[in-house]
Design a protein around this motif. Structure first.
Motif, mmCIF file in Angstrom:
data_model
loop_
_atom_site.group_PDB
_atom_site.id
_atom_site.type_symbol
_atom_site.label_atom_id
_atom_site.label_comp_id
_atom_site.label_asym_id
_atom_site.label_seq_id
_atom_site.Cartn_x
_atom_site.Cartn_y
_atom_site.Cartn_z
ATOM 1 N N LEU A 95 0.820 -1.209 0.000
ATOM 2 C CA LEU A 95 0.000 0.000 0.000
ATOM 3 C C LEU A 95 0.855 1.262 0.000
ATOM 4 C CD1 LEU A 95 -2.759 -1.147 2.511
ATOM 5 C CD2 LEU A 95 -3.098 -0.619 0.091
ATOM 6 N N SER A 99 0.906 3.888 -3.125
ATOM 7 C CA SER A 99 0.525 5.282 -2.864
ATOM 8 C C SER A 99 1.632 6.245 -3.262
ATOM 9 C CB SER A 99 0.166 5.453 -1.384
ATOM 10 O OG SER A 99 -0.921 4.623 -1.018
ATOM 11 N N GLN A 151 -4.726 -0.769 7.209
ATOM 12 C CA GLN A 151 -6.146 -0.486 7.015
ATOM 13 C C GLN A 151 -6.451 0.994 7.205
ATOM 14 O OE1 GLN A 151 -8.569 -3.177 9.397
ATOM 15 N NE2 GLN A 151 -7.114 -4.840 9.068
ATOM 16 N N ILE A 153 -4.421 3.750 6.773
ATOM 17 C CA ILE A 153 -3.877 4.741 5.839
ATOM 18 C C ILE A 153 -4.659 4.808 4.529
ATOM 19 C CG2 ILE A 153 -1.542 4.548 6.781
ATOM 20 C CD1 ILE A 153 -0.796 2.814 4.397
ATOM 21 N N THR A 154 -5.403 3.760 4.211
ATOM 22 C CA THR A 154 -6.152 3.768 2.953
ATOM 23 C C THR A 154 -7.658 3.691 3.161
ATOM 24 O OG1 THR A 154 -5.978 1.363 2.765
ATOM 25 C CG2 THR A 154 -4.269 2.673 1.696
ATOM 26 N N GLN A 157 -9.509 0.905 1.386
ATOM 27 C CA GLN A 157 -9.658 0.993 -0.065
ATOM 28 C C GLN A 157 -8.410 0.454 -0.770
ATOM 29 O OE1 GLN A 157 -12.599 2.059 -1.519
ATOM 30 N NE2 GLN A 157 -13.278 2.048 0.619
ATOM 31 N N VAL A 159 -5.549 0.382 -3.678
ATOM 32 C CA VAL A 159 -4.799 1.436 -4.366
ATOM 33 C C VAL A 159 -4.274 0.865 -5.682
ATOM 34 C CG1 VAL A 159 -2.864 3.036 -4.260
ATOM 35 C CG2 VAL A 159 -4.109 2.440 -2.168
ATOM 36 N N THR A 161 -2.216 0.584 -9.265
ATOM 37 C CA THR A 161 -0.930 1.063 -9.784
ATOM 38 C C THR A 161 -1.053 1.193 -11.298
ATOM 39 O OG1 THR A 161 -0.154 -1.238 -9.865
ATOM 40 C CG2 THR A 161 0.457 0.052 -7.939
ATOM 41 N N THR A 245 1.648 -6.623 -5.910
ATOM 42 C CA THR A 245 1.093 -5.388 -6.466
ATOM 43 C C THR A 245 1.306 -5.309 -7.971
ATOM 44 O OG1 THR A 245 1.509 -4.235 -4.374
ATOM 45 C CG2 THR A 245 1.148 -2.865 -6.317
ATOM 46 N N SER A 252 -3.923 -3.915 -1.782
ATOM 47 C CA SER A 252 -5.024 -3.824 -0.826
ATOM 48 C C SER A 252 -4.548 -4.327 0.523
ATOM 49 C CB SER A 252 -6.236 -4.639 -1.295
ATOM 50 O OG SER A 252 -5.987 -6.021 -1.163
ATOM 51 N N TYR A 253 -5.311 -4.019 1.555
ATOM 52 C CA TYR A 253 -4.909 -4.394 2.912
ATOM 53 C C TYR A 253 -5.026 -5.902 3.159
ATOM 54 C CZ TYR A 253 -9.845 -4.864 4.183
ATOM 55 O OH TYR A 253 -11.148 -5.258 4.256
#
Length: 329
Positions: A95, A99, A151, A153-154, A157, A159, A161, A245, A252-253
């Protein structure tokens, strides 16, 4: 004149022979098990496409993150420690990398992801070495902390790439027709095997795991070794997060949420002792393939998630039993 005939060494006792046979059997176990599972799956699933080259390649691709983390686990377990936080580190590193990648570019995203794993590993290592806390409890607590941060920081949701270069390097691309995930597997195994078997660092890792007091007396900086293997484990988990990723084109978390037991089991099945002092990088790769092949075969056979978990749990129990028996012999 009395002449003394040269003494011949006494033949090894039955107990010694049995111990040697048991050791050889345990060393061969991951490769025999891998071959046996492959043969059984090939026979039972010949009409399900198991032997299709694409399917066999997918097994390797899907197990690459597990293999990468298993290499780190070999180093940790060889020092008689354990890292239960790797699954949570996978998600957080993925994540953070995704980000930062979307905001600041490729290099920053990769560096941020790997740094996240290194920082978590360093905190684990400091708590183990400076405060003499059990690694089991430290990393178990760290799992909850890191998972919560991932969980938070997002906001739960995913993220995505969108950087095609990142996705190509870490999962979706090829180099001269060879999938990048296969290349990552080969590189990590070669580097891990060389460091573990052919450098002073690898020798010190094994010495610390075999007897940490004797290692300290002989001049080995045991705390530095323990800190180093914890950082290595965190970075391997972070790299696995980047590989997830890149292949999924997003983070995702939930990434890596159930990987820690599979990774540890792969290392143990491959010949790494839970009590330290012994390990095998190539064996860990075989253990990783065992789980990948087993999961693939169970899916093709139409088994449910619950039945797949039962099978994985049985394999883990077998690995633990073999390790405990070897320790007692």
């Amino acid at each position: 004149m009395n002449t003394t005939s040269p003494t011949t060494p006494a033949p090894p006792s039955l107990r010694v022979r049995a111990q040697r046979l048991a050791t050889a059997s345990n060393s061969a176990f991951p490769y025999v098990a891998l071959a046996l599972i492959f043969v059984v799956m090939s026979i039972l699933l010949h009409d399900k496409g198991f032997l299709n080259p694409t399917n066999l390649l997918n097994i390797v691709l899907q197990t690459t993150p597990i293999t990468v983390m298993a290499v780190g686990a070999v180093f940790v377990l060889s020092t008689a420690q354990i890292d239960l936080s790797i699954g949570a580190v996978v998600a957080l590193s993925a994540l953070v990398s995704a980000s930062v990648l979307n905001s600041y570019g490729l290099i920053a995203g990769i560096a941020a992801g790997l740094a996240t794993g290194a920082i978590v590993g360093a905190v684990n290592g400091i708590l183990v070495t400076r405060f003499r806390l059990p690694s089991f409890l430290v990393t178990l607590g760290m799992t909850g902390l890191v998972a919560g941060i991932a969980q938070q920081i997002t906001g739960l949701q995913a993220v995505p790439t969108l950087d095609t270069t990142f996705n190509t390097i870490f999962g979706a691309g090829t180099v001269f027709g060879v999938p990048s995930l296969v290349i990552w597997t080969i590189v990590v195994l070669i580097v891990g095997q060389y460091v573990y078997r052919h450098t002073r660092i690898g020798a010190h890792v094994l010495a610390v795991g075999d007897n940490i007091k004797s290692a300290r007396v002989s001049g080995i900086r045991a705390d530095r070794i323990l800190l180093g293997v914890m950082i290595l484990s965190g970075m391997c988990a972070a790299l696995a997060g980047l590989l997830y990723t890149g292949r999924l084109h997003g983070a995702s978390y939930t990434l890596g949420s159930s990987d820690q037991l599979t990774v540890i089991a792969a290392a143990v099945i491959g010949g790494t002792a839970l009590f330290g002092g012994k390990g095998s990088i190539i064996g860990a790769f075989a253990g990783s393939l065992i789980f990948g092949m087993l999961n693939n075969g169970l899916i093709l056979a139409g088994f449910s998630d619950a039945q797949q978990q039962i099978a994985r749990g049985a394999i883990i129990l077998i690995a633990v039993v073999l390790t405990l028996r070897e320790k007692k012999s």
